[in-house]
Enzyme design. Structure first.
Site, PDB file in Angstrom:
ATOM      1  N   ASP A 306       0.838  -1.203   0.000  1.00 10.37           N
ATOM      2  CA  ASP A 306       0.000   0.000   0.000  1.00 10.37           C
ATOM      3  C   ASP A 306       0.871   1.249   0.000  1.00 10.37           C
ATOM      4  O   ASP A 306       0.392   2.344  -0.286  1.00 10.37           O
ATOM      5  CB  ASP A 306      -0.905   0.008   1.237  1.00 10.37           C
ATOM      6  CG  ASP A 306      -1.813   1.225   1.290  1.00 10.37           C
ATOM      7  OD1 ASP A 306      -2.420   1.554   0.259  1.00 10.37           O
ATOM      8  OD2 ASP A 306      -1.910   1.855   2.369  1.00 10.37           O
ATOM      9  N   HIS A 330      -1.647   3.871  -1.595  1.00 12.09           N
ATOM     10  CA  HIS A 330      -1.672   4.421  -0.236  1.00 12.09           C
ATOM     11  C   HIS A 330      -3.103   4.701   0.242  1.00 12.09           C
ATOM     12  O   HIS A 330      -3.474   5.839   0.531  1.00 12.09           O
ATOM     13  CB  HIS A 330      -0.831   5.699  -0.157  1.00 12.09           C
ATOM     14  CG  HIS A 330      -0.272   5.935   1.223  1.00 12.09           C
ATOM     15  ND1 HIS A 330       0.972   6.470   1.445  1.00 12.09           N
ATOM     16  CD2 HIS A 330      -0.792   5.708   2.452  1.00 12.09           C
ATOM     17  CE1 HIS A 330       1.193   6.577   2.749  1.00 12.09           C
ATOM     18  NE2 HIS A 330       0.123   6.111   3.376  1.00 12.09           N
TER      19      HIS A 330
END
Length: 364
Positions: A306, A330
């Site tokens: 991520d 993210h």
């Protein structure tokens, strides 16, 4: 200023002639937070926000705008450093994000800076030493994204281990021809050993979510051993031992410089070839060139990230070409509820700091 209107002016509006009406006009701007009022003579404090207004939940920005003179960057993109320097010059507070590098050059350019409030838990993008030297108060947003990040970590783990992205792509490109015994198979959680690098609040929340999947054992590593209640059955191991025994390695620790490239070629060689690496911490913890090599050579089964370096990751980066690497942009705290709370806390930190009060979440 007070004005009294003669009663004959009011009878045509339906008011009694034997009454006197006083109409008061007050012209002042008030900060309702922490009982500090900024009068017109003082003027509203100036705040610069490093994204456009429509990048944030409106309710939070309305509170900030009611008490401060707020200016915004032109759009929902990372502000260039030169523009940040130009815009911060006369501001008393900065509302920033983890993508904004607030270093000594930026801080020195601010003539009146009193408060920096970042809409993030991490603060490695802030030059804390310079801010402390300049007596600038710093706020952040801890404790509000634990659940959303834990949910995302589990989601990423499942998407990676069960090859969901790879399978979806195969369906869309016509590579799904028929059922086959080993096609798109991956390791399951039931009976596995899950290693957590950094058993903080997020790590513990991830462990709680994974228990119903039938995980056989949880192990963790970190700077210190946790107490028995916090461990909740997990076993403390050294980093190298954790890598050797874990079927799933989850990175949920806070970032610090000593963790830079903690996962390198040597670390990947210690891991099981059937293991999966998940990172929802910070991209700098992983040496990405070494990870590419490990994935290509099947030193580990797969990885789900991520976070990465840089962000955004260039679409030409070798990681984007690998079927056994799941990349998401993210999204750890990306729920409407969490981002709303984060923005409100960022505003509350600014208002408290400007009012010379302790912030709800203060770093310095």
């Amino acid at each position: 200023m007070i004005k009294c209107f003669p009663t004959h002016h009011l009878t045509k509006w339906g008011f009694g002639v034997n009454k006197i009406f006083l109409i008061f006009f007050f012209r002042r701007s008030v900060i309702h937070n922490h009982s500090r009022n900024f009068t017109m003579a003082e003027s509203k404090p100036k705040v610069f926000t490093t994204r456009s207004r429509d990048s944030f939940p409106p309710s939070a920005m309305e509170v900030l705008e009611s008490s401060c003179e707020v200016s915004y960057w032109v759009d929902n993109s990372v502000i260039p450093k030169a523009d940040l320097i130009a815009n911060i010059k006369d501001k008393e507070a900065l509302f920033c994000l983890l993508t904004d590098k607030v270093d000594k050059e930026v801080i020195d350019a601010a003539d009146n800076l009193k408060v920096v409030s970042t809409m993030s838990v991490g603060y490695d993008h802030l030059d804390m030493e310079t801010l402390k030297t300049k007596n600038v108060k710093v706020g952040y947003t801890p404790g509000v994204l634990t659940d959303s990040t834990a949910d995302l970590t589990v989601s990423l783990l499942l998407a990676t281990s069960r090859r969901l992205i790879e399978g979806s792509a195969a369906l869309k490109t016509g590579d799904w021809t028929a059922w086959s015994p080993l096609w798109m198979c991956g390791p399951e959680l039931s009976g596995s050993t899950v290693g957590i690098v950094g058993l903080g609040q997020i790590g513990k929340a991830v462990m709680k979510r994974l228990k119903p999947f039938g995980v056989a054992k949880f192990v963790y590593c970190g700077r210190t051993k946790k107490d028995d209640d916090f461990e909740d059955g997990a076993e403390f191991l050294e980093f190298e031992k954790l890598l050797a025994v874990s079927d799933f390695v989850l990175v949920t620790c806070s970032y610090s410089p000593d963790l830079h490239h903690k996962f390198d070629k040597k670390a990947f060689k210690m891991m099981k070839q059937t293991s999966i690496l998940i990172n929802t911490s910070r991209g700098g913890i992983i040496n990405q060139e070494d990870l590419v090599e490990a994935l290509k050579n099947k030193d580990i089964f797969a990885a789900g990230l991520d976070v990465m370096t840089p962000e955004p990751l260039p679409i030409s980066h070798p990681l984007t070409t690998l079927d056994n690497c799941v990349l998401i942009p993210h999204l750890g705290s990306a729920t409407i509820q969490t981002r709303t709370v984060m923005s409100k806390m960022t505003v509350e930190n600014i208002l408290a700091g400007l009012a010379d009060k302790e912030m709800p979440a203060q770093l310095a």
